[in-house]
Scaffold this motif. Structure first.
Motif, PDB file in Angstrom:
ATOM      1  N   SER A   1      28.261  17.965 -26.926  1.00 41.92           N
ATOM      2  CA  SER A   1      28.909  19.227 -26.526  1.00 41.92           C
ATOM      3  C   SER A   1      28.021  20.419 -26.872  1.00 41.92           C
ATOM      4  CB  SER A   1      30.261  19.358 -27.233  1.00 41.92           C
ATOM      5  OG  SER A   1      31.079  18.244 -26.998  1.00 41.92           O
ATOM      6  N   ASP A   2      26.845  20.437 -26.288  1.00 40.55           N
ATOM      7  CA  ASP A   2      25.911  21.547 -26.490  1.00 40.55           C
ATOM      8  C   ASP A   2      25.234  21.839 -25.150  1.00 40.55           C
ATOM      9  OD1 ASP A   2      24.055  19.497 -26.174  1.00 40.55           O
ATOM     10  OD2 ASP A   2      23.505  19.421 -28.285  1.00 40.55           O
TER      11      ASP A   2
ATOM     12  N   ALA B   1      33.188  14.310 -19.926  1.00 41.45           N
ATOM     13  CA  ALA B   1      34.242  14.220 -20.946  1.00 41.45           C
ATOM     14  C   ALA B   1      33.632  14.317 -22.338  1.00 41.45           C
ATOM     15  CB  ALA B   1      35.013  12.913 -20.783  1.00 41.45           C
ATOM     16  N   PRO B   2      33.095  15.477 -22.683  1.00 40.38           N
ATOM     17  CA  PRO B   2      32.494  15.611 -24.011  1.00 40.38           C
ATOM     18  C   PRO B   2      33.547  15.674 -25.113  1.00 40.38           C
ATOM     19  CG  PRO B   2      32.559  17.737 -22.943  1.00 40.38           C
ATOM     20  CD  PRO B   2      33.061  16.731 -21.928  1.00 40.38           C
ATOM     21  N   ILE B   3      33.109  15.452 -26.326  1.00 37.34           N
ATOM     22  CA  ILE B   3      33.974  15.691 -27.479  1.00 37.34           C
ATOM     23  C   ILE B   3      34.344  17.182 -27.488  1.00 37.34           C
ATOM     24  CG2 ILE B   3      33.984  15.812 -30.008  1.00 37.34           C
ATOM     25  CD1 ILE B   3      34.249  12.982 -28.989  1.00 37.34           C
ATOM     26  N   PRO B   4      35.614  17.557 -27.742  1.00 37.35           N
ATOM     27  CA  PRO B   4      35.960  18.978 -27.810  1.00 37.35           C
ATOM     28  C   PRO B   4      35.061  19.724 -28.788  1.00 37.35           C
ATOM     29  CG  PRO B   4      37.942  17.624 -27.849  1.00 37.35           C
ATOM     30  CD  PRO B   4      36.785  16.681 -27.967  1.00 37.35           C
ATOM     31  N   ALA B   5      34.591  20.890 -28.381  1.00 42.30           N
ATOM     32  CA  ALA B   5      33.661  21.645 -29.216  1.00 42.30           C
ATOM     33  C   ALA B   5      34.248  21.960 -30.586  1.00 42.30           C
ATOM     34  CB  ALA B   5      33.257  22.928 -28.502  1.00 42.30           C
ATOM     35  N   SER B   6      35.567  22.103 -30.654  1.00 40.77           N
ATOM     36  CA  SER B   6      36.199  22.386 -31.947  1.00 40.77           C
ATOM     37  C   SER B   6      36.165  21.180 -32.881  1.00 40.77           C
ATOM     38  CB  SER B   6      37.643  22.838 -31.736  1.00 40.77           C
ATOM     39  OG  SER B   6      38.402  21.825 -31.089  1.00 40.77           O
TER      40      SER B   6
ATOM     41  N   THR C   1      29.915  18.308 -32.132  1.00 38.01           N
ATOM     42  CA  THR C   1      29.073  18.180 -30.944  1.00 38.01           C
ATOM     43  C   THR C   1      29.014  16.762 -30.403  1.00 38.01           C
ATOM     44  OG1 THR C   1      27.078  17.837 -32.290  1.00 38.01           O
ATOM     45  CG2 THR C   1      27.611  20.105 -31.673  1.00 38.01           C
ATOM     46  N   ASP C   2      29.396  15.769 -31.184  1.00 38.02           N
ATOM     47  CA  ASP C   2      29.306  14.380 -30.733  1.00 38.02           C
ATOM     48  C   ASP C   2      30.360  13.539 -31.444  1.00 38.02           C
ATOM     49  OD1 ASP C   2      28.306  13.703 -33.312  1.00 38.02           O
ATOM     50  OD2 ASP C   2      26.252  14.097 -32.683  1.00 38.02           O
ATOM     51  N   PRO C   3      30.549  12.283 -31.038  1.00 34.56           N
ATOM     52  CA  PRO C   3      31.580  11.447 -31.671  1.00 34.56           C
ATOM     53  C   PRO C   3      31.413  11.300 -33.178  1.00 34.56           C
ATOM     54  CG  PRO C   3      30.892  10.460 -29.599  1.00 34.56           C
ATOM     55  CD  PRO C   3      29.958  11.612 -29.850  1.00 34.56           C
ATOM     56  N   THR C   4      30.176  11.216 -33.651  1.00 28.95           N
ATOM     57  CA  THR C   4      29.963  11.040 -35.090  1.00 28.95           C
ATOM     58  C   THR C   4      30.449  12.249 -35.870  1.00 28.95           C
ATOM     59  OG1 THR C   4      28.073   9.586 -34.685  1.00 28.95           O
ATOM     60  CG2 THR C   4      28.245  10.573 -36.872  1.00 28.95           C
ATOM     61  N   GLU C   5      30.119  13.448 -35.412  1.00 24.77           N
ATOM     62  CA  GLU C   5      30.590  14.652 -36.091  1.00 24.77           C
ATOM     63  C   GLU C   5      32.111  14.739 -36.054  1.00 24.77           C
ATOM     64  OE1 GLU C   5      28.822  18.294 -34.840  1.00 24.77           O
ATOM     65  OE2 GLU C   5      26.802  17.722 -35.473  1.00 24.77           O
ATOM     66  N   ALA C   6      32.702  14.392 -34.923  1.00 29.15           N
ATOM     67  CA  ALA C   6      34.164  14.430 -34.813  1.00 29.15           C
ATOM     68  C   ALA C   6      34.809  13.464 -35.794  1.00 29.15           C
ATOM     69  CB  ALA C   6      34.583  14.105 -33.381  1.00 29.15           C
ATOM     70  N   HIS C   7      34.258  12.272 -35.892  1.00 27.74           N
ATOM     71  CA  HIS C   7      34.796  11.260 -36.800  1.00 27.74           C
ATOM     72  C   HIS C   7      34.674  11.713 -38.252  1.00 27.74           C
ATOM     73  CE1 HIS C   7      35.942   7.259 -38.142  1.00 27.74           C
ATOM     74  NE2 HIS C   7      34.876   7.221 -38.932  1.00 27.74           N
ATOM     75  N   LEU C   8      33.523  12.268 -38.614  1.00 29.25           N
ATOM     76  CA  LEU C   8      33.321  12.739 -39.983  1.00 29.25           C
ATOM     77  C   LEU C   8      34.260  13.892 -40.324  1.00 29.25           C
ATOM     78  CD1 LEU C   8      29.417  12.621 -40.239  1.00 29.25           C
ATOM     79  CD2 LEU C   8      31.068  11.077 -41.318  1.00 29.25           C
ATOM     80  N   ALA C   9      34.671  14.646 -39.316  1.00 29.33           N
ATOM     81  CA  ALA C   9      35.603  15.755 -39.533  1.00 29.33           C
ATOM     82  C   ALA C   9      37.061  15.284 -39.567  1.00 29.33           C
ATOM     83  CB  ALA C   9      35.421  16.813 -38.443  1.00 29.33           C
TER      84      ALA C   9
END
Length: 211
Positions: free
Chosen positions: A91-92, A113-118, A121-129
């Motif tokens: 998502s960049d 269908a990117p990961i929501p920017a909120s 930027t990617d599945p790994t960052e979303a999972h860690l959050a």
């Protein structure tokens, strides 16, 4: 290809690629029939392995390794046979540009269908959050006009027994006891299940309370 994600990329970029690594994409789930298996396109191998773990399958997951890599003719032909293709590059600006220039026109069944920017930027960052990638996958499928997978069954709770074996009853000698739901009331008004002797006609009660 061996890539190592830097904890602090700085000026060196997000990943270090070990010398001698190839440039072929990582493909997970290629053994599933194309006509009944959708595909998800991501950038990094770590994203692909994480999605394989977190989203319901079967699904084909392809990690391209970089936004500079696009599909070749064989991959385009394979993806065209699939019910959906979710282009989930980062998502960049680079991910968005690559998605539209290299994927959306090449595969008519593709959906950006990117990961929501909120979320990151990617599945790994979303999972860690702490975000649920299965939830993202369901939303992405609906965006693509494809039915979301059924929710997994709830985990089974502990078995509730109607009768148990115990010490001999003081009244009749029987060893079976019958559960009485809500049959015991604590002084503070709380309740728990009570027990009575399971022998017909026996009046012995255990934790019987007011029932």
């Amino acid at each position: 290809r061996l890539r190592i994600r830097r904890a602090k990329p700085g000026e060196f970029g997000k990943y270090f690629v070990a010398p001698g690594s190839g440039n072929a994409p990582l493909v997970i789930g290629a053994d599933h029939p194309a006509e009944s298996t959708g595909a998800v396109i991501v950038e990094s191998e770590l994203d692909a392995m994480l999605l394989c773990q977190e989203i319901p399958g079967p699904v084909l997951i392809i990690a391209m390794g970089s936004t500079s890599n696009g599909p070749d003719q064989a991959m385009v032909a394979d993806l065209a046979r699939r019910p959906f293709v979710l282009v989930a590059l980062d998502s960049d600006p680079a991910g968005g540009k690559a998605a539209w220039q290299k994927w959306m026109g090449a595969t008519p069944n593709a959906t950006r269908a990117p990961i929501p920017a909120s979320w990151g930027t990617d599945p790994t960052e979303a999972h860690l959050a702490g975000h649920n990638l299965g939830e993202w996958f369901g939303m992405a499928l609906r965006l693509a006009g494809h039915p979301a997978p059924p929710a997994p069954p709830a985990p089974a709770g502990p078995e509730v027994l109607a009768e148990v074996e115990g010490l001999p009853c003081g009244g009749c000698g029987a060893t079976r006891y019958r559960r009485v739901p809500g049959g015991y009331t604590y002084p503070d008004g709380g309740q728990m299940d009570g027990w009575r002797c399971g022998s017909p006609g026996c009046g012995i009660k255990l934790l019987s309370g007011n029932k």
